[in-house]
Scaffold this active site. Sequence first.
Site, PDB file in Angstrom:
ATOM      1  CB  VAL A 176      54.960  44.392  22.254  1.00  0.00           C
ATOM      2  CG1 VAL A 176      54.502  43.917  20.883  1.00  0.00           C
ATOM      3  CG2 VAL A 176      56.366  44.936  22.189  1.00  0.00           C
ATOM      4  CB  SER A 177      52.432  44.493  27.301  1.00  0.00           C
ATOM      5  OG  SER A 177      51.214  44.979  26.792  1.00  0.00           O
ATOM      6  CB  THR A 178      56.636  41.853  27.944  1.00  0.00           C
ATOM      7  OG1 THR A 178      56.398  40.904  26.913  1.00  0.00           O
ATOM      8  CG2 THR A 178      55.498  41.810  28.962  1.00  0.00           C
TER       9      THR A 178
END
Length: 197
Positions: free
Chosen positions: A9-11
């Site tokens: 997941v990017s964040t």
Amino acid sequence: MAQLGYARVSTRDQDPTRQHDDLAAVGCDRVWTDAGVSGTTTSRPQLDALLDYARDGDTIVVTELSRLGRTVRQLVVLVDDLGARGIGVRSLTQAIDTTPGQGGGIGTLLLSLFAALAQLEREVLVDRTMSDLAAARARGRVGGRPTVLPPDKLAAAHALLAAGTPKTEVAAALGVSRSTVYRAIERERVAMTAGVR
């Protein structure tokens, strides 16, 4: 011959639970997860650990190919490297599997086609951009950021420099950085050498 899951997941606010559930549903023995790591980031600690752990005959499973990399080129290089080690890649969303004996040849072919199409798209974009820039130059327009030092300030800079004022003081007097003065003078020199003003 293990199925090894990878989730990303990017964040840190995003929840990888859905990815974990999907990977568990297809029988992944273990899942590595990078959280708060963009796909464009070259260093993904958990992916690096997974790549070190994977052995000949294993399959790395992801919910979608974008979890492994943002560009087709990144994916193709990674899949090629893994294929040379006898490790397959399986994407659940795209239904691509490069694992030998599991349609691996077709999966690799599809990735190669994606790479070729992405390369073609890049070349078309570059050609279009270069044509547009050439057309703009022919109309007397030059792209790029406007200069911070307009002609009147550049003339003042030349006058101060000719009087022996140090460039640092010239920059301070004009309200710009010293590097701006250097760049403006260099740009003018190059333009004069090329016969353009």
